[in-house]
Design an enzyme around this catalytic site. Sequence first.
Site, PDB file in Angstrom:
ATOM      1  N   CYS A 375      24.585 -58.442 -13.258  1.00  0.00           N
ATOM      2  CA  CYS A 375      23.206 -57.993 -12.990  1.00  0.00           C
ATOM      3  C   CYS A 375      22.962 -57.871 -11.484  1.00  0.00           C
ATOM      4  O   CYS A 375      23.499 -56.952 -10.882  1.00  0.00           O
ATOM      5  CB  CYS A 375      22.208 -58.892 -13.700  1.00  0.00           C
ATOM      6  SG  CYS A 375      20.677 -58.019 -14.054  1.00  0.00           S
ATOM      7  N   HIS A 501      23.859 -58.696 -19.262  1.00  0.00           N
ATOM      8  CA  HIS A 501      24.217 -60.125 -19.265  1.00  0.00           C
ATOM      9  C   HIS A 501      25.113 -60.462 -20.463  1.00  0.00           C
ATOM     10  O   HIS A 501      24.613 -60.883 -21.505  1.00  0.00           O
ATOM     11  CB  HIS A 501      22.951 -60.984 -19.351  1.00  0.00           C
ATOM     12  CG  HIS A 501      22.113 -60.937 -18.128  1.00  0.00           C
ATOM     13  ND1 HIS A 501      22.262 -61.819 -17.087  1.00  0.00           N
ATOM     14  CD2 HIS A 501      21.115 -60.097 -17.760  1.00  0.00           C
ATOM     15  CE1 HIS A 501      21.388 -61.538 -16.131  1.00  0.00           C
ATOM     16  NE2 HIS A 501      20.684 -60.494 -16.523  1.00  0.00           N
ATOM     17  N   GLU A 503      26.925 -62.973 -20.810  1.00  0.00           N
ATOM     18  CA  GLU A 503      26.971 -64.426 -21.034  1.00  0.00           C
ATOM     19  C   GLU A 503      26.078 -64.872 -22.193  1.00  0.00           C
ATOM     20  O   GLU A 503      26.356 -65.861 -22.851  1.00  0.00           O
ATOM     21  CB  GLU A 503      26.610 -65.193 -19.755  1.00  0.00           C
ATOM     22  CG  GLU A 503      25.159 -65.086 -19.278  1.00  0.00           C
ATOM     23  CD  GLU A 503      24.879 -63.884 -18.381  1.00  0.00           C
ATOM     24  OE1 GLU A 503      25.669 -62.919 -18.436  1.00  0.00           O
ATOM     25  OE2 GLU A 503      23.871 -63.891 -17.657  1.00  0.00           O
TER      26      GLU A 503
HETATM   27  N1  GLN Z   1      16.635 -58.526  -9.433  1.00  0.00           N
HETATM   28  C1  GLN Z   1      17.410 -57.560 -10.102  1.00  0.00           C
HETATM   29  C2  GLN Z   1      16.553 -56.610 -10.920  1.00  0.00           C
HETATM   30  O1  GLN Z   1      15.428 -56.903 -11.226  1.00  0.00           O
HETATM   31  C3  GLN Z   1      18.473 -58.195 -10.967  1.00  0.00           C
HETATM   32  C4  GLN Z   1      17.933 -59.084 -12.042  1.00  0.00           C
HETATM   33  C5  GLN Z   1      18.962 -60.018 -12.626  1.00  0.00           C
HETATM   34  O2  GLN Z   1      19.979 -60.320 -11.994  1.00  0.00           O
HETATM   35  N2  GLN Z   1      18.712 -60.535 -13.815  1.00  0.00           N
HETATM   36  O3  GLN Z   1      16.983 -55.540 -11.270  1.00  0.00           O
END
Ligand code: GLN
Length: 531
Positions: A375, A501, A503
């Site tokens: 992410c 994600h 995970e």
């Molecule tokens: N801050 C980033 C976004 O909003 C990544 C978010 C995250 O890593 N869950 O896109």
Amino acid sequence: MTGGVVSSLGKGIISSSLANLLKARGYRVTIQKFDPYINVDPGTLNPYEHGECYVTVDGHEADLDLGHYERFTDIQTTRANNITSGRVFQTVIEKERRGDYLGKTVQIVPHITDEIKRSVKKLGTTGDFDFIITEIGGVVGDIESLPFLEAVRQLRWELGNDSLCIHLTYVPYIAAAKELKTKPTQHSVKKLQELGIQPDILVLRTEHDITADARKKIALFCNVSPDAVIQSVDVPTIYEVPLKMHEQHLDEIVLRKTGVTPEGEPHMAPWLHFLKKLKAATCPVTIGLVGKYVELQDAYKSIDEALFQAATYNDRRLDLRLIHSEKVTTDNVDDLLADLDGVVIAPGFGQRGIEGKFVALKWAREHDIPTLGICLGMQCMVIEFARNVLGLEGANSTEMNPTTPHNVIDLMEEQKSISNMGGTMRLGAYDCQLRSGSKAAEAYGTTEISERHRHRFEFNGDYRQAFEQAGMQCVGENPRTHLVEVVEMPDKRWYIGIQYHPEYSSTVLHPHPLFLSFVSAAIAYAAEKGK
Ligand code: GLN
């Protein structure tokens, strides 16, 4: 499932273990968590408050206990599995505003308690489950949890033998007196009884074995049969807890008390296979996790667990090095990363610690060490590549610098007009199409995947061609919107960034393929280094 004496005793682990055993007996089980706080969901809580925010397939930002539930049971949870006081109140107040209560005075009892009961029963009405385990967050005696406990009392009365209450408490060991103390448990059960709830089963967290005498004493003072007083002694891994509970017949007692005759034994072979691998895995694989919350035990819970599962199935012991992203500089990066077999760049929000992630990524890319960006970690991979390979000075995400000259990570057009913090994120599972022949596709063994998201910003498609020509391929995209979900550098050992994600969907019995592949690349790299 209620809790007494102190919090953090592991109600989630006991609930998950029971669910695991019932599932291994062929029953359809689900677990839900009621959190007594007023936040409508934990999405707006920062990790200092509440550890990791877990995300369900249907896009609910949930308590991290739902992660335990999924890892232990392989059952996907949804928004119906996590309800807070805030959400209950919100629903009741919305009904009141709509006039649904026909002019009546709206009260905690019966309106709030009815809404809580409705939320418990709702999962039952789907016909999908034989058992619903409802975990009440907090500790008996908290003001906040009173409406939930009143709802439990009413449900017990209405459902009779179709329901039971398991109460988890703590039995402290006083070292100076060399004694285990049962009084806190007695008091906590009394508190529950004052609220009209008689626990059927007691699970006692303890650091030492509880003697038969202490068990009898607790049984007598708490109106619980001695065989239903179960101990939960600390074990080296939480994944042994189901076995410990089964040794003391927790699953059979639950079945008998709900009018079912237990037959045979739970099918635990796959679980035992995992535990056997875990015991045998002594040789370490050293993975660094670079993030700004590394000092918090639960902030990256699902990532820790996914790596741990992947290491175990690769016959390695996970040696996880937590690296604070705020502390990584060009001066110390060599010292911090040289020992590692693989690097994970953590997800996150906001500017803090971001420069350290770029430094770590530049080092990892140039030293060709297996690297996984998750992410924000993937977004940092893109930014670092833009700055240092494409030469786009000042390249950034508009999250960090709204006036960056090179917005390689940016908001999607349709999100720009939304300002409510809880409403702008891309949440839940989305399909992704992988390029065949890519390392990512190879890891998954397929090109069609679906993964959970939690972010606002996206790879800016305008830069796609420039990235691909310079060696960072966009190998995964959303088939409908064409948003870039996966980037990789094919000429590196293993350098993959994912906007989603993985995970969240790695479980004990089904470790995630991408983590398996990453850890296996880290092991191969360690071997190359002659480790
Ligand atoms: N801050 C980033 C976004 O909003 C990544 C978010 C995250 O890593 N869950 O896109």
